[in-house]
Scaffold this motif. Structure first.
Motif, PDB file in Angstrom:
ATOM      1  N   ALA A 248      42.966  12.824  40.405  1.00 29.77           N
ATOM      2  CA  ALA A 248      42.503  13.480  41.620  1.00 29.77           C
ATOM      3  C   ALA A 248      43.602  13.576  42.678  1.00 29.77           C
ATOM      4  CB  ALA A 248      41.299  12.726  42.176  1.00 29.77           C
ATOM      5  N   THR A 249      44.650  12.792  42.546  1.00 31.59           N
ATOM      6  CA  THR A 249      45.718  12.816  43.536  1.00 31.59           C
ATOM      7  C   THR A 249      46.960  13.554  43.043  1.00 31.59           C
ATOM      8  OG1 THR A 249      46.543  10.671  42.799  1.00 31.59           O
ATOM      9  CG2 THR A 249      44.927  10.657  44.590  1.00 31.59           C
ATOM     10  N   ALA A 250      46.832  14.336  41.965  1.00 34.20           N
ATOM     11  CA  ALA A 250      47.972  15.086  41.450  1.00 34.20           C
ATOM     12  C   ALA A 250      48.453  16.083  42.505  1.00 34.20           C
ATOM     13  CB  ALA A 250      47.597  15.809  40.166  1.00 34.20           C
ATOM     14  N   LEU A 251      49.752  16.307  42.538  1.00 33.53           N
ATOM     15  CA  LEU A 251      50.322  17.239  43.504  1.00 33.53           C
ATOM     16  C   LEU A 251      49.976  18.682  43.155  1.00 33.53           C
ATOM     17  CD1 LEU A 251      53.910  15.741  43.907  1.00 33.53           C
ATOM     18  CD2 LEU A 251      52.044  15.656  45.557  1.00 33.53           C
TER      19      LEU A 251
ATOM     20  N   LEU B 231      64.924   5.140  41.929  1.00 37.25           N
ATOM     21  CA  LEU B 231      63.742   5.944  42.233  1.00 37.25           C
ATOM     22  C   LEU B 231      62.713   5.837  41.113  1.00 37.25           C
ATOM     23  CD1 LEU B 231      62.348   7.970  44.115  1.00 37.25           C
ATOM     24  CD2 LEU B 231      63.576   9.787  42.873  1.00 37.25           C
ATOM     25  N   ALA B 232      63.167   5.900  39.865  1.00 39.94           N
ATOM     26  CA  ALA B 232      62.250   5.792  38.726  1.00 39.94           C
ATOM     27  C   ALA B 232      61.555   4.434  38.720  1.00 39.94           C
ATOM     28  CB  ALA B 232      63.001   6.014  37.408  1.00 39.94           C
ATOM     29  N   LEU B 233      62.294   3.364  38.978  1.00 37.96           N
ATOM     30  CA  LEU B 233      61.694   2.031  38.990  1.00 37.96           C
ATOM     31  C   LEU B 233      60.698   1.875  40.138  1.00 37.96           C
ATOM     32  CD1 LEU B 233      64.778  -0.159  38.048  1.00 37.96           C
ATOM     33  CD2 LEU B 233      62.773   0.341  36.631  1.00 37.96           C
ATOM     34  N   MET B 234      61.009   2.443  41.285  1.00 40.84           N
ATOM     35  CA  MET B 234      60.077   2.375  42.409  1.00 40.84           C
ATOM     36  C   MET B 234      58.795   3.152  42.098  1.00 40.84           C
ATOM     37  SD  MET B 234      62.828   2.768  45.509  1.00 40.84           S
ATOM     38  CE  MET B 234      61.647   2.615  46.834  1.00 40.84           C
ATOM     39  N   ASN B 235      58.944   4.307  41.454  1.00 34.84           N
ATOM     40  CA  ASN B 235      57.765   5.090  41.095  1.00 34.84           C
ATOM     41  C   ASN B 235      56.976   4.437  39.972  1.00 34.84           C
ATOM     42  OD1 ASN B 235      57.445   7.681  42.691  1.00 34.84           O
ATOM     43  ND2 ASN B 235      59.628   7.645  42.285  1.00 34.84           N
ATOM     44  N   ALA B 236      57.657   3.780  39.034  1.00 39.23           N
ATOM     45  CA  ALA B 236      56.957   3.039  37.986  1.00 39.23           C
ATOM     46  C   ALA B 236      56.135   1.918  38.609  1.00 39.23           C
ATOM     47  CB  ALA B 236      57.959   2.465  36.977  1.00 39.23           C
ATOM     48  N   ASN B 237      56.700   1.252  39.584  1.00 37.95           N
ATOM     49  CA  ASN B 237      55.977   0.197  40.276  1.00 37.95           C
ATOM     50  C   ASN B 237      54.750   0.757  40.999  1.00 37.95           C
ATOM     51  OD1 ASN B 237      55.807  -2.620  41.057  1.00 37.95           O
ATOM     52  ND2 ASN B 237      56.277  -1.898  43.120  1.00 37.95           N
ATOM     53  N   ALA B 238      54.896   1.915  41.618  1.00 32.96           N
ATOM     54  CA  ALA B 238      53.780   2.551  42.305  1.00 32.96           C
ATOM     55  C   ALA B 238      52.689   2.984  41.325  1.00 32.96           C
ATOM     56  CB  ALA B 238      54.270   3.754  43.116  1.00 32.96           C
ATOM     57  N   LEU B 239      53.086   3.427  40.129  1.00 33.89           N
ATOM     58  CA  LEU B 239      52.106   3.795  39.100  1.00 33.89           C
ATOM     59  C   LEU B 239      51.330   2.583  38.610  1.00 33.89           C
ATOM     60  CD1 LEU B 239      54.059   6.254  36.774  1.00 33.89           C
ATOM     61  CD2 LEU B 239      52.007   6.795  38.104  1.00 33.89           C
ATOM     62  N   ALA B 240      52.029   1.456  38.525  1.00 37.31           N
ATOM     63  CA  ALA B 240      51.441   0.194  38.076  1.00 37.31           C
ATOM     64  C   ALA B 240      50.849   0.283  36.673  1.00 37.31           C
ATOM     65  CB  ALA B 240      50.390  -0.305  39.076  1.00 37.31           C
ATOM     66  N   ASP B 241      51.453   1.131  35.825  1.00 31.81           N
ATOM     67  CA  ASP B 241      50.951   1.299  34.452  1.00 31.81           C
ATOM     68  C   ASP B 241      52.111   1.690  33.541  1.00 31.81           C
ATOM     69  OD1 ASP B 241      49.756   2.082  32.044  1.00 31.81           O
ATOM     70  OD2 ASP B 241      48.029   2.965  33.059  1.00 31.81           O
TER      71      ASP B 241
END
Length: 65
Positions: free
Chosen positions: A6-9, A40-50
């Motif tokens: 639901a939060t896709a850009l 950036l990839a690691l920060m986004n992976a952390n935000a995904l939490a999956d």
């Protein structure tokens, strides 16, 4: 394969993100681009939490390079 939710850009949102990423890459320059993208990839992976979703994104990004 893409993780949709639901939060896709929207397309305009993706265009904004693309422009922000391009500007950041230009700002750091060629010598630091790889390091910046890894951070950036690691920060986004952390935000995904999956990790499985992150792996799916890696698989999708590797296609058609």
């Amino acid at each position: 394969m893409s993780h949709q939710n639901a939060t896709a850009l929207t397309v305009p949102g993706l265009e904004q993100v693309y422009d922000q990423l391009a500007t950041a890459i230009d700002t750091v320059g060629p010598a630091k681009t790889e390091l910046f993208l890894v951070k950036l990839a690691l920060m986004n992976a952390n935000a995904l939490a999956d990790p499985a979703v992150f792996q799916a994104h890696i698989d999708a990004a590797l296609k058609d390079l």
